[in-house]
Structures are given as C-alpha cells and as structure tokens.
Scaffold this motif. Structure first.
Motif, PDB file in Angstrom:
ATOM      1  N   GLY A   6      54.307  42.639  53.705  1.00 55.19           N
ATOM      2  CA  GLY A   6      54.425  41.425  54.519  1.00 55.19           C
ATOM      3  C   GLY A   6      54.085  40.181  53.736  1.00 55.19           C
ATOM      4  N   GLN A   8      52.866  35.936  54.615  1.00 53.90           N
ATOM      5  CA  GLN A   8      52.531  34.973  55.668  1.00 53.90           C
ATOM      6  C   GLN A   8      53.540  33.829  55.701  1.00 53.90           C
ATOM      7  OE1 GLN A   8      48.459  33.839  56.460  1.00 53.90           O
ATOM      8  NE2 GLN A   8      47.789  35.098  54.757  1.00 53.90           N
ATOM      9  N   GLY A  16      54.276  32.733  42.428  1.00 52.73           N
ATOM     10  CA  GLY A  16      53.418  33.924  42.485  1.00 52.73           C
ATOM     11  C   GLY A  16      53.915  34.894  43.548  1.00 52.73           C
ATOM     12  N   GLY A  20      55.266  38.250  42.241  1.00 56.03           N
ATOM     13  CA  GLY A  20      54.303  39.288  42.607  1.00 56.03           C
ATOM     14  C   GLY A  20      54.790  40.171  43.743  1.00 56.03           C
ATOM     15  N   ALA A  21      55.644  39.638  44.609  1.00 58.49           N
ATOM     16  CA  ALA A  21      56.042  40.410  45.784  1.00 58.49           C
ATOM     17  C   ALA A  21      57.566  40.469  45.964  1.00 58.49           C
ATOM     18  CB  ALA A  21      55.371  39.830  47.032  1.00 58.49           C
ATOM     19  N   LYS A 110      38.243  32.626  51.267  1.00 59.64           N
ATOM     20  CA  LYS A 110      38.967  31.793  52.225  1.00 59.64           C
ATOM     21  C   LYS A 110      38.048  31.051  53.187  1.00 59.64           C
ATOM     22  CE  LYS A 110      43.513  33.737  52.144  1.00 59.64           C
ATOM     23  NZ  LYS A 110      44.707  34.118  52.877  1.00 59.64           N
ATOM     24  N   VAL A 143      52.182  45.086  46.529  1.00 54.70           N
ATOM     25  CA  VAL A 143      51.361  43.890  46.734  1.00 54.70           C
ATOM     26  C   VAL A 143      50.940  43.304  45.388  1.00 54.70           C
ATOM     27  CG1 VAL A 143      50.332  44.397  48.975  1.00 54.70           C
ATOM     28  CG2 VAL A 143      49.312  45.381  46.926  1.00 54.70           C
ATOM     29  N   GLY A 144      50.500  42.080  45.448  1.00 54.46           N
ATOM     30  CA  GLY A 144      49.858  41.482  44.278  1.00 54.46           C
ATOM     31  C   GLY A 144      48.452  42.057  44.152  1.00 54.46           C
ATOM     32  N   ASP A 146      45.736  40.700  44.348  1.00 55.35           N
ATOM     33  CA  ASP A 146      44.775  40.145  45.316  1.00 55.35           C
ATOM     34  C   ASP A 146      44.639  40.994  46.573  1.00 55.35           C
ATOM     35  OD1 ASP A 146      47.473  39.292  45.933  1.00 55.35           O
ATOM     36  OD2 ASP A 146      46.648  37.838  47.340  1.00 55.35           O
ATOM     37  N   ALA A 181      53.541  40.298  36.314  1.00 53.65           N
ATOM     38  CA  ALA A 181      53.098  39.139  37.119  1.00 53.65           C
ATOM     39  C   ALA A 181      52.393  39.583  38.390  1.00 53.65           C
ATOM     40  CB  ALA A 181      54.292  38.259  37.471  1.00 53.65           C
ATOM     41  N   THR A 182      51.485  40.546  38.267  1.00 56.15           N
ATOM     42  CA  THR A 182      50.796  41.003  39.463  1.00 56.15           C
ATOM     43  C   THR A 182      49.814  39.951  39.964  1.00 56.15           C
ATOM     44  OG1 THR A 182      49.178  42.073  38.057  1.00 56.15           O
ATOM     45  CG2 THR A 182      50.967  43.445  38.892  1.00 56.15           C
ATOM     46  N   LYS A 193      43.931  32.115  41.412  1.00 59.22           N
ATOM     47  CA  LYS A 193      45.308  32.588  41.560  1.00 59.22           C
ATOM     48  C   LYS A 193      46.189  31.488  42.143  1.00 59.22           C
ATOM     49  CE  LYS A 193      45.960  34.685  46.106  1.00 59.22           C
ATOM     50  NZ  LYS A 193      47.327  34.291  46.434  1.00 59.22           N
ATOM     51  N   SER A 195      48.338  29.922  44.719  1.00 62.03           N
ATOM     52  CA  SER A 195      48.172  30.214  46.138  1.00 62.03           C
ATOM     53  C   SER A 195      48.818  29.143  47.001  1.00 62.03           C
ATOM     54  CB  SER A 195      46.664  30.285  46.417  1.00 62.03           C
ATOM     55  OG  SER A 195      46.422  30.244  47.786  1.00 62.03           O
ATOM     56  N   LYS A 196      49.338  29.590  48.141  1.00 61.52           N
ATOM     57  CA  LYS A 196      49.927  28.639  49.098  1.00 61.52           C
ATOM     58  C   LYS A 196      48.896  27.669  49.598  1.00 61.52           C
ATOM     59  CE  LYS A 196      52.888  32.046  51.173  1.00 61.52           C
ATOM     60  NZ  LYS A 196      52.751  33.104  52.174  1.00 61.52           N
TER      61      LYS A 196
HETATM   62  P1  ATP Z   1      47.254  32.415  50.922  1.00 60.93           P
HETATM   63  O1  ATP Z   1      46.586  31.684  49.787  1.00 60.93           O
HETATM   64  O2  ATP Z   1      47.440  31.583  52.150  1.00 60.93           O
HETATM   65  O3  ATP Z   1      46.673  33.778  51.169  1.00 60.93           O
HETATM   66  P2  ATP Z   1      49.215  33.591  49.258  1.00 60.93           P
HETATM   67  O4  ATP Z   1      49.761  32.668  48.231  1.00 60.93           O
HETATM   68  O5  ATP Z   1      48.176  34.566  48.836  1.00 60.93           O
HETATM   69  O6  ATP Z   1      48.723  32.671  50.437  1.00 60.93           O
HETATM   70  P3  ATP Z   1      50.375  35.611  50.948  1.00 60.93           P
HETATM   71  O7  ATP Z   1      51.365  35.375  52.028  1.00 60.93           O
HETATM   72  O8  ATP Z   1      48.946  35.893  51.320  1.00 60.93           O
HETATM   73  O9  ATP Z   1      50.416  34.361  49.935  1.00 60.93           O
HETATM   74  O10 ATP Z   1      50.879  36.793  50.016  1.00 60.93           O
HETATM   75  C1  ATP Z   1      52.219  37.243  50.001  1.00 60.93           C
HETATM   76  C2  ATP Z   1      52.416  38.242  48.872  1.00 60.93           C
HETATM   77  O11 ATP Z   1      52.375  37.543  47.624  1.00 60.93           O
HETATM   78  C3  ATP Z   1      51.337  39.330  48.783  1.00 60.93           C
HETATM   79  O12 ATP Z   1      51.970  40.539  48.391  1.00 60.93           O
HETATM   80  C4  ATP Z   1      50.445  38.860  47.670  1.00 60.93           C
HETATM   81  O13 ATP Z   1      49.811  39.932  46.994  1.00 60.93           O
HETATM   82  C5  ATP Z   1      51.437  38.155  46.743  1.00 60.93           C
HETATM   83  N1  ATP Z   1      50.807  37.093  45.977  1.00 60.93           N
HETATM   84  C6  ATP Z   1      50.171  36.012  46.478  1.00 60.93           C
HETATM   85  N2  ATP Z   1      49.722  35.235  45.492  1.00 60.93           N
HETATM   86  C7  ATP Z   1      50.086  35.825  44.329  1.00 60.93           C
HETATM   87  C8  ATP Z   1      49.922  35.497  42.958  1.00 60.93           C
HETATM   88  N3  ATP Z   1      49.304  34.396  42.595  1.00 60.93           N
HETATM   89  N4  ATP Z   1      50.434  36.343  42.010  1.00 60.93           N
HETATM   90  C9  ATP Z   1      51.080  37.474  42.383  1.00 60.93           C
HETATM   91  N5  ATP Z   1      51.268  37.846  43.668  1.00 60.93           N
HETATM   92  C10 ATP Z   1      50.787  37.036  44.631  1.00 60.93           C
END
Ligand code: ATP
Ligand code: MG
Length: 331
Positions: A6, A8, A16, A20-21, A110, A143-144, A146, A181-182, A193, A195-196
């Motif tokens: 999934g 978000q 990323g 990563g996904a 968070k 998944v990544g 994280d 690019a995990t 990392k 991040s959104k």
């Molecule tokens: P938030 O910071 O709000 O948690 P996010 O950037 O982590 O947002 P998610 O929707 O939580 O995004 O994650 C979606 C998918 O992307 C997950 O599989 C997560 O492991 C992967 N992912 C998120 N950030 C990274 C990253 N920097 N590198 C590789 N994979 C990532």
C-alpha cells in the motif's frame, strides 16, 4: 504467492516511493497475483483535510497508473472501500501488545516531541497495516527499508493469533526489500529518508516536478567536495554521495559498483548533470500520463470500485475465520 502493498494518498509522491515501491510493483504484476491499495485509512492518522484526502486518493491512483500499475493485471483499490481492513484491525488490536507498539521507531519519528498529542490511530497504525496484509493472506510484501519493523510486527501478531485460538488462519508474510534504492535519502540530509512529510520541498524529487525543477533540485543536493571513489567501501562515510550513486543505479537498472566504475575520479560537477538527465528522462513520461489522467474522476472512481469489489471477495473468508475463531456470533 500473493503480493500486497500500500501507499498513503498524501500527495507529494516522490522518487523514493517510485524506486522503493512502485517500480517494484510494476515488475511484480506480470509475475504474480498482486493487490495494491491506497492507504486512505492511514492518511487520517494525522491532520486531515477531507477535500484534500479525496483529491489525493484519486491523484495517487492516477500516479500509480501513470507509473505503470495496470488495473487489468493488479487489483488496485482504496482501503476505505474494503471495510474488512478496519474490522480486522479492531480484532488485531486485541492481539497486539502495547509493549510491541512502544518499540516502533516510526511512531517516535512521526510524533516527535508531540507524543502525548498524537492520535491513537498514529500509535496503532502498524496494527492496521498488519490487518491490511493478513486479511488477504499475503505471502510477500514489497516495502522500503522503513517498513521492515512493521512487517515483523505483522508476523508477530499473526503468530500470536494463530497460537491463542489454535487456528491456522493467518499466513506469515515475508518482506521483499531488495535492489539499490530500498532507502532513498533526502537530498538535503543524507541521514534522513526522502519523505512526503518532509517540510522542505528541496529534500525530494516529486513525480510532478518538471524537468527544470528536477535538474535544479539535483544540482542543489547536498554533497561533499571529494571526487567519487572507485569502490563502495569508501562511500560508507559519505551518505549524501552514496545516496546519489544509489539513485543513479536504481534509475538505470544498474548496480552501484558499475556506477562507480563509470564515474570514479570525477566530481559532482560531472556526476550531477548525468544524474539529473536520467531522472528527468525517467519521470517525464510518467508525469505526462499523470496529467492526462488525474482529472478523469469518473474513470478513476470506476477503476477503484472495481478493484475494491475483487479485494472484498478475497478478504471475506479470512475475516469470517477471525470472527469464528474468537467466538463472535455473526450471520
Ligand atoms: P510519510 O513520510 O508520510 O510516511 P512516505 O514517503 O514514507 O510518507 P509512504 O506512503 O509511507 O510514503 O510509503 C509508500 C511506500 O514507499 C512504502 O513501501 C515505503 O516503504 C516506500 N518508501 C517511502 N519512502 C521511501 C524512501 N525514502 N526510499 C525507499 N522507499 C520508500
Ligand atoms: Mg512512510
């Protein structure tokens, strides 16, 4: 084999998430049964603007399809359309232990200094994630890095439930964390990392950034003054350089060793333009398709409804099994 994963729908889909996904999802949909969902129930764990959430959910569906997720091959839906996620989450709240959740590092990151003011949902959301994958009997969850800890929690919850009620209901899912690019790091800080939710837009490359913005962000990415070495060991103490090399490898389907062979001895003055070019070339067709699709609400809604219908059918027996195991009377 059944894959469940999934994302978000919080806007700001970034490189990323893509490397990563999503890129991995696209590769998997040809090889096995896949369910990909927009985690709208996760999005409400933090401050939520209802109009924005609906818009982001459709946008994220458009972004996934633009990135190559094919609703004919994979089951694509949003969580809220499959009530079983929330139902099973409640049941699993009663299996998970507070001590287990207290160890989750993402909650600490968070919630930051505002632990007492964070929602119960934010604290408990790894349990909803467990429900998300267990309800479908997922065998593999891409998944990544994280998310590794949360998947281990899902396995612990599944094991405890099966043991407590002497059933063989839940399948233990394995994470798939591989490739260069995990864990894509922030362009501003090699220790955080990408991040959104990072307040700095310069920290990430968004899938909606145009060619010039992408190029500018990569040029401004934090680095060091040293040239690139010829082996990976020397990058261990240079997180920003390591990050850019890993991104290059992931984008070009290469390995970090090969990238270093190509660029050894060269500085970032040479490396960054090459990286910017391959990032721009990868993201341009995705962005074009995304812009075409994102305002077609009817088509997007119909696709998500169809996906949810398929997902509900797969979820039903596991959910019923959980009610039965607990002695809950249902019809
Ligand atoms: P938030 O910071 O709000 O948690 P996010 O950037 O982590 O947002 P998610 O929707 O939580 O995004 O994650 C979606 C998918 O992307 C997950 O599989 C997560 O492991 C992967 N992912 C998120 N950030 C990274 C990253 N920097 N590198 C590789 N994979 C990532
Ligand atoms: Mg995340």
């Amino acid at each position: 084999m059944r894959v469940v994963s999934g994302i978000q729908p919080t806007g700001n889909l970034h490189l990323g998430n893509y490397l990563g996904a999503i890129k991995k999802w696209v590769a998997m949909q040809d090889q096995m049964e896949c369910l990909f969902f927009l985690a709208d129930l996760h999005a409400i764990t933090v401050n939520n603007d209802p109009a924005e959430l609906s818009a982001n959910t459709r946008e994220m569906a458009a972004a996934l399809i633009a990135s190559g997720v094919d609703p004919e091959k994979a089951i694509l839906f949003n969580q809220a359309r499959v009530p079983g996620h929330a139902e099973l989450a409640w049941i699993l709240f009663c299996t998970a232990r507070i001590g287990w959740l207290n160890r989750m590092t993402q909650f600490k990151e968070k919630s930051g200094k505002n632990r007492e003011g964070a929602s119960v949902g934010l604290f408990a959301y790894p349990v909803l994630q467990a429900a998300d994958v267990l309800i479908y009997g997922a065998t593999h969850v891409p998944v990544g890095e994280d998310q590794k800890q949360h998947l281990e929690l899902a396995r612990d919850i599944a094991t405890k439930f099966n043991a407590d009620f002497d059933v063989d209901l839940f399948t233990l899912p394995d994470p798939i964390i591989e490739g260069p690019a995990t864990r894509v790091m922030s362009l501003r800080d090699g220790a955080a990392k990408m991040s959104k939710s990072d307040p700095s837009d310069l920290s990430r490359v968004n899938l909606t950034d145009d060619d010039d913005v992408i190029t500018k962000k990569i040029k401004k990415a934090k680095t060091d003054p040293e040239p690139l070495p010829d082996n990976m060991a020397e990058l261990e103490t240079r997180p920003e350089a390591l990050n850019l090399v890993s991104i290059f490898a992931a984008l070009t389907g290469s390995t970090t060793d090969k990238v270093l062979t190509q660029f050894a001895g060269q500085g970032f003055g040479a490396f960054k333009p090459a990286l910017a070019e391959c990032t721009v070339e990868t993201l341009r067709p995705i962005r074009t398709r995304f812009i075409e699709l994102k305002n077609d609400h009817d088509q997007l809604d119909a696709l998500l409804q169809k996906g949810a219908e398929k997902a509900r059918a797969i979820a039903a027996p596991t959910l019923q099994g959980a009610y039965d195991a607990l002695g809950l009377l249902t019809d």
